[in-house]
Design an enzyme around this catalytic site. Structure first.
Site, PDB file in Angstrom:
ATOM      1  N   GLY A 241       0.829  -1.200   0.000  1.00 45.51           N
ATOM      2  CA  GLY A 241       0.000   0.000   0.000  1.00 45.51           C
ATOM      3  C   GLY A 241       0.863   1.250   0.000  1.00 45.51           C
ATOM      4  O   GLY A 241       2.018   1.212  -0.435  1.00 45.51           O
ATOM      5  N   SER A 242       0.306   2.325   0.512  1.00 46.19           N
ATOM      6  CA  SER A 242       0.993   3.614   0.422  1.00 46.19           C
ATOM      7  C   SER A 242       2.143   3.715   1.424  1.00 46.19           C
ATOM      8  O   SER A 242       2.141   3.034   2.462  1.00 46.19           O
ATOM      9  CB  SER A 242      -0.014   4.730   0.681  1.00 46.19           C
ATOM     10  OG  SER A 242      -0.529   4.593   1.990  1.00 46.19           O
ATOM     11  N   THR A 243       3.084   4.579   1.118  1.00 43.21           N
ATOM     12  CA  THR A 243       4.224   4.788   2.011  1.00 43.21           C
ATOM     13  C   THR A 243       3.741   5.339   3.354  1.00 43.21           C
ATOM     14  O   THR A 243       4.244   4.943   4.410  1.00 43.21           O
ATOM     15  CB  THR A 243       5.237   5.728   1.329  1.00 43.21           C
ATOM     16  OG1 THR A 243       5.700   5.052   0.146  1.00 43.21           O
ATOM     17  CG2 THR A 243       6.419   6.041   2.218  1.00 43.21           C
ATOM     18  N   VAL A 245       0.855   4.827   5.022  1.00 46.36           N
ATOM     19  CA  VAL A 245       0.305   3.765   5.876  1.00 46.36           C
ATOM     20  C   VAL A 245       1.423   2.785   6.257  1.00 46.36           C
ATOM     21  O   VAL A 245       1.481   2.304   7.389  1.00 46.36           O
ATOM     22  CB  VAL A 245      -0.898   3.059   5.207  1.00 46.36           C
ATOM     23  CG1 VAL A 245      -1.376   1.884   6.062  1.00 46.36           C
ATOM     24  CG2 VAL A 245      -2.051   4.035   5.002  1.00 46.36           C
ATOM     25  N   GLY A 246       2.353   2.533   5.346  1.00 45.90           N
ATOM     26  CA  GLY A 246       3.495   1.656   5.648  1.00 45.90           C
ATOM     27  C   GLY A 246       4.278   2.181   6.852  1.00 45.90           C
ATOM     28  O   GLY A 246       4.675   1.418   7.730  1.00 45.90           O
ATOM     29  N   GLU A 263       5.600  -3.364   0.917  1.00 47.58           N
ATOM     30  CA  GLU A 263       5.690  -3.070  -0.526  1.00 47.58           C
ATOM     31  C   GLU A 263       4.949  -1.754  -0.733  1.00 47.58           C
ATOM     32  O   GLU A 263       3.714  -1.720  -0.724  1.00 47.58           O
ATOM     33  CB  GLU A 263       5.022  -4.177  -1.345  1.00 47.58           C
ATOM     34  CG  GLU A 263       5.580  -5.577  -1.110  1.00 47.58           C
ATOM     35  CD  GLU A 263       6.950  -5.787  -1.732  1.00 47.58           C
ATOM     36  OE1 GLU A 263       7.364  -4.959  -2.562  1.00 47.58           O
ATOM     37  OE2 GLU A 263       7.610  -6.765  -1.378  1.00 47.58           O
ATOM     38  N   GLU A 394       4.091  10.548  -5.894  1.00 48.14           N
ATOM     39  CA  GLU A 394       3.387   9.497  -6.632  1.00 48.14           C
ATOM     40  C   GLU A 394       1.945   9.942  -6.904  1.00 48.14           C
ATOM     41  O   GLU A 394       1.244  10.372  -5.982  1.00 48.14           O
ATOM     42  CB  GLU A 394       3.382   8.206  -5.811  1.00 48.14           C
ATOM     43  CG  GLU A 394       2.779   7.037  -6.553  1.00 48.14           C
ATOM     44  CD  GLU A 394       2.664   5.773  -5.697  1.00 48.14           C
ATOM     45  OE1 GLU A 394       2.346   5.898  -4.508  1.00 48.14           O
ATOM     46  OE2 GLU A 394       2.896   4.677  -6.238  1.00 48.14           O
TER      47      GLU A 394
HETATM   48  P1  NDP Z   1      -3.308   2.486   1.376  1.00 47.09           P
HETATM   49  O1  NDP Z   1      -2.029   2.464   2.130  1.00 47.09           O
HETATM   50  O2  NDP Z   1      -4.255   3.575   1.629  1.00 47.09           O
HETATM   51  O3  NDP Z   1      -4.122   1.118   1.601  1.00 47.09           O
HETATM   52  C1  NDP Z   1      -3.552  -0.164   1.453  1.00 47.09           C
HETATM   53  C2  NDP Z   1      -4.295  -1.147   2.346  1.00 47.09           C
HETATM   54  O4  NDP Z   1      -4.110  -0.801   3.708  1.00 47.09           O
HETATM   55  C3  NDP Z   1      -5.800  -1.155   2.129  1.00 47.09           C
HETATM   56  O5  NDP Z   1      -6.287  -2.450   2.345  1.00 47.09           O
HETATM   57  C4  NDP Z   1      -6.267  -0.210   3.217  1.00 47.09           C
HETATM   58  O6  NDP Z   1      -7.633  -0.342   3.542  1.00 47.09           O
HETATM   59  C5  NDP Z   1      -5.354  -0.598   4.349  1.00 47.09           C
HETATM   60  N1  NDP Z   1      -5.167   0.415   5.373  1.00 47.09           N
HETATM   61  C6  NDP Z   1      -5.450   1.742   5.336  1.00 47.09           C
HETATM   62  N2  NDP Z   1      -5.098   2.329   6.506  1.00 47.09           N
HETATM   63  C7  NDP Z   1      -4.573   1.354   7.289  1.00 47.09           C
HETATM   64  C8  NDP Z   1      -4.014   1.322   8.611  1.00 47.09           C
HETATM   65  N3  NDP Z   1      -3.919   2.435   9.354  1.00 47.09           N
HETATM   66  N4  NDP Z   1      -3.567   0.151   9.108  1.00 47.09           N
HETATM   67  C9  NDP Z   1      -3.632  -0.978   8.372  1.00 47.09           C
HETATM   68  N5  NDP Z   1      -4.159  -1.018   7.126  1.00 47.09           N
HETATM   69  C10 NDP Z   1      -4.606   0.132   6.587  1.00 47.09           C
HETATM   70  O7  NDP Z   1      -2.848   2.422  -0.137  1.00 47.09           O
HETATM   71  P2  NDP Z   1      -3.761   2.519  -1.423  1.00 47.09           P
HETATM   72  O8  NDP Z   1      -4.874   1.556  -1.305  1.00 47.09           O
HETATM   73  O9  NDP Z   1      -4.049   3.921  -1.717  1.00 47.09           O
HETATM   74  O10 NDP Z   1      -2.779   1.901  -2.524  1.00 47.09           O
HETATM   75  C11 NDP Z   1      -1.950   2.642  -3.319  1.00 47.09           C
HETATM   76  C12 NDP Z   1      -0.511   2.533  -2.877  1.00 47.09           C
HETATM   77  O11 NDP Z   1      -0.062   1.166  -2.899  1.00 47.09           O
HETATM   78  C13 NDP Z   1       0.407   3.270  -3.810  1.00 47.09           C
HETATM   79  O12 NDP Z   1       1.294   4.058  -3.060  1.00 47.09           O
HETATM   80  C14 NDP Z   1       1.148   2.159  -4.548  1.00 47.09           C
HETATM   81  O13 NDP Z   1       2.391   2.540  -5.043  1.00 47.09           O
HETATM   82  C15 NDP Z   1       1.229   1.107  -3.497  1.00 47.09           C
HETATM   83  N6  NDP Z   1       1.485  -0.214  -4.102  1.00 47.09           N
HETATM   84  C16 NDP Z   1       2.715  -0.816  -3.918  1.00 47.09           C
HETATM   85  C17 NDP Z   1       3.013  -2.021  -4.533  1.00 47.09           C
HETATM   86  C18 NDP Z   1       4.345  -2.674  -4.325  1.00 47.09           C
HETATM   87  O14 NDP Z   1       4.463  -3.874  -4.616  1.00 47.09           O
HETATM   88  N7  NDP Z   1       5.379  -1.953  -3.889  1.00 47.09           N
HETATM   89  C19 NDP Z   1       2.039  -2.712  -5.395  1.00 47.09           C
HETATM   90  C20 NDP Z   1       0.777  -2.007  -5.497  1.00 47.09           C
HETATM   91  C21 NDP Z   1       0.534  -0.798  -4.883  1.00 47.09           C
HETATM   92  P3  NDP Z   1      -8.706   0.463   2.617  1.00 47.09           P
HETATM   93  O15 NDP Z   1      -8.774  -0.269   1.363  1.00 47.09           O
HETATM   94  O16 NDP Z   1      -9.965   0.418   3.321  1.00 47.09           O
HETATM   95  O17 NDP Z   1      -8.186   1.847   2.495  1.00 47.09           O
END
Ligand code: NDP
Length: 484
Positions: A241-243, A245-246, A263, A394
């Site tokens: 997911g996003s940096t 949230v990471g 990731e 991004e």
């Molecule tokens: P987010 O970080 O917003 O969400 C990713 C996941 O985390 C979702 O399931 C989300 O739930 C969940 N989430 C949100 N907040 C929390 C929290 N506080 N604690 C635990 N889990 C949480 O990312 P995006 O969905 O916006 O995805 C886009 C990002 O993912 C981009 O930055 C992209 O580059 C990255 N990405 C990286 C990849 C890699 O392999 N490096 C591959 C694909 C994408 P919810 O869906 O409800 O928001």
């Protein structure tokens, strides 16, 4: 330059994939301990077709109690699954792979309906790759001691896995397949906007006879994800997911025994040298940034073109962009589908506005866009430099920022000047240049004379703010093992 000869009076006839064979329930519950169960929250949220704004189904929202149940079921299942003969584990995983293949068309159509991606991509990329990952890791299940000779690999325990919405089934499989092949059990949360194919995978898992509790799939929003992260019986967090949230996740688990792989985001550099095959490079640029509407972590969203060929490359690129078909994701002619959600469209439009306000020169190809749904035409920006917001941050949409360079050292310096380190592409006929760039670019993946190619055998992951840990290949197994 010979321009593409697009006869404006001639249109493709629609070639729409049928949805008659799709069986969707009105409501989807949580998959815990091998059964679909109602959430303790009793709440459901809508999953929406981003191309039509129609509600496709209702998805259950898991709360703390549900996560506790899912983790307990995974913990109990771990005792037997980790002790099961590895060859037997492999058989279940092979079976799941074959069942995905059998239902490939259904999965592809649902992926496009729920996520907005063109059917050609879900049919030819997402679903076959998902099946291949299961096949690949099924093969490793009983060969772990050969994968890591002179070591005694052991599973970690319960893996909490949280994924994003851009490749919903594929991301789920990238996480589940290596984890269970190594003898772990999992609790996975798909993204809120695209839970359907993960829940369809749960149906397959149930049908496959995989022992109960080995895979649990819980749906919900960020809070549900946070409950997984903070559960004391989780042994490993695997997050895509996003940096931002990471970083939150890393803070939450610091000081605990939990292992992690993150990731995260990217801002890939796609570099075109003057000696490159220009027409192929232009196709590569299109594939790098417009594949999956640019909702790709490793998208080539920063283009660097050597000054001597910049004019011809940009002219050919604009020409090629005008031939891209934006529209119905279920039409096999479509090149660019719908933006995944209204929120993501607002983010993309915010960046397009910033790009213009900061002096970038915008070009968007003309295309007729439906009033319903979320759409963004393919977009490029000229006249931008390293300090522009759209070059640094991004966007996760079909927006390309173009810069030029003169020397190889200059382009390496520029390409590495980003907080991210996930991916890059290099286009040249010189092998020596390719080797120099692959060594000096700070990116987890560097493609040469191609872009966005994925394979279960090759590791994928980033440096710097793109995270750590790898998925795919032997590296992907290592992330789910400890060595004694
Ligand atoms: P987010 O970080 O917003 O969400 C990713 C996941 O985390 C979702 O399931 C989300 O739930 C969940 N989430 C949100 N907040 C929390 C929290 N506080 N604690 C635990 N889990 C949480 O990312 P995006 O969905 O916006 O995805 C886009 C990002 O993912 C981009 O930055 C992209 O580059 C990255 N990405 C990286 C990849 C890699 O392999 N490096 C591959 C694909 C994408 P919810 O869906 O409800 O928001």
């Amino acid at each position: 330059m010979s321009k593409l000869n697009l006869n404006k009076t001639w249109n493709y006839a629609a070639a729409t994939e049928s949805t008659n064979h799709i069986l969707l329930k009105e409501k989807y519950d949580l998959f815990i301990n091998g059964e679909f169960v109602k959430s303790n929250s009793k709440k459901y949220f809508d999953t929406i077709n981003p191309a039509t704004d129609e509600v496709i189904a209702k998805i259950s929202e898991a709360n703390k109690k549900d996560i506790d149940l899912a983790v307990k079921s995974a913990k109990i299942a771990f005792r037997r699954w980790s002790k099961l003969k590895a060859k037997e584990r492999g058989k279940y995983i092979f079976r799941i792979a074959r069942m995905i293949q059998e239902r490939a068309k259904e999965f592809a159509v649902i992926e496009s309906m729920d996520g907005g991606k063109p059917i050609r991509e879900s049919r030819d990329v997402d679903i076959p790759l998902a099946a291949n990952h299961f096949f690949y890791y099924a093969g490793w299940a009983d060969k772990l001691e050969y994968a890591f000779p002179n070591k005694t690999p052991k599973p970690l325990g319960v893996a909490g896995q949280i994924i994003t919405w851009n490749f919903p089934l594929l991301m789920a499989v990238w996480k589940i397949a290596p984890a269970i092949a190594c003898g772990n059990t999992v609790v996975l949360k798909p993204a809120e906007t695209t839970s359907l194919t993960a829940l369809k995978l749960a149906e397959i898992i149930q049908e496959s006879g995989l022992p109960k509790g080995v895979v649990n799939i819980v749906t919900g929003a960020g809070n549900t994800g946070a409950e997984i992260v903070n559960h004391p019986d989780i042994d490993k967090i695997a997050f895509t997911g996003s940096t931002n949230v990471g970083k939150l996740i890393q803070k939450s688990i610091s000081g605990t025994k939990k292992k992690s792989t993150l990731e995260l985001g990217g801002k890939g550099a796609n570099i075109i040298f003057e000696d490159a095959a220009i027409d192929q490079a232009v196709e590569g640029i299109v594939n790098a940034i417009f594949f999956n509407q640019g909702h790709v972590c490793c998208a080539g969203s920063r283009l660097f073109v050597q000054e001597s060929v910049a004019n011809i490359v940009i002219e050919k690129l604009k020409d090629r962009m005008s031939s891209l078909i934006v529209g119905n994701p279920l039409d096999k002619n479509t090149d660019i589908g719908a933006i995944n959600s209204k929120e993501q469209l607002a983010t993309i439009n915010k960046y397009i506005k910033i790009g213009q306000e900061e002096g970038g020169e915008i070009y968007q190809s003309k295309c007729s866009i439906s009033k319903k749904g979320n759409w963004c035409p393919p977009t490029l920006f000229l006249n931008v430099s390293q300090s522009h917001t759209i070059v640094q941050e991004e966007i996760f949409g079909p927006v390309l920022a173009i810069q030029t360079f003169r020397t190889i050292d200059e382009v390496i310096e520029k390409a590495n000047n980003t907080p991210f380190g996930l991916s890059a592409g290099v286009w040249t006929e010189k092998g020596s240049k390719i080797f120099k760039l692959t060594q000096e670019l700070n990116a987890g993946v560097v493609w040469a004379n191609t872009y966005n190619k994925f394979d279960p055998t090759s590791p994928f992951g980033g440096f710097k703010e793109s995270g750590f840990g790898r998925e795919g290949g032997l590296h992907g197994l290592k992330a789910y093992l400890k060595f004694e």
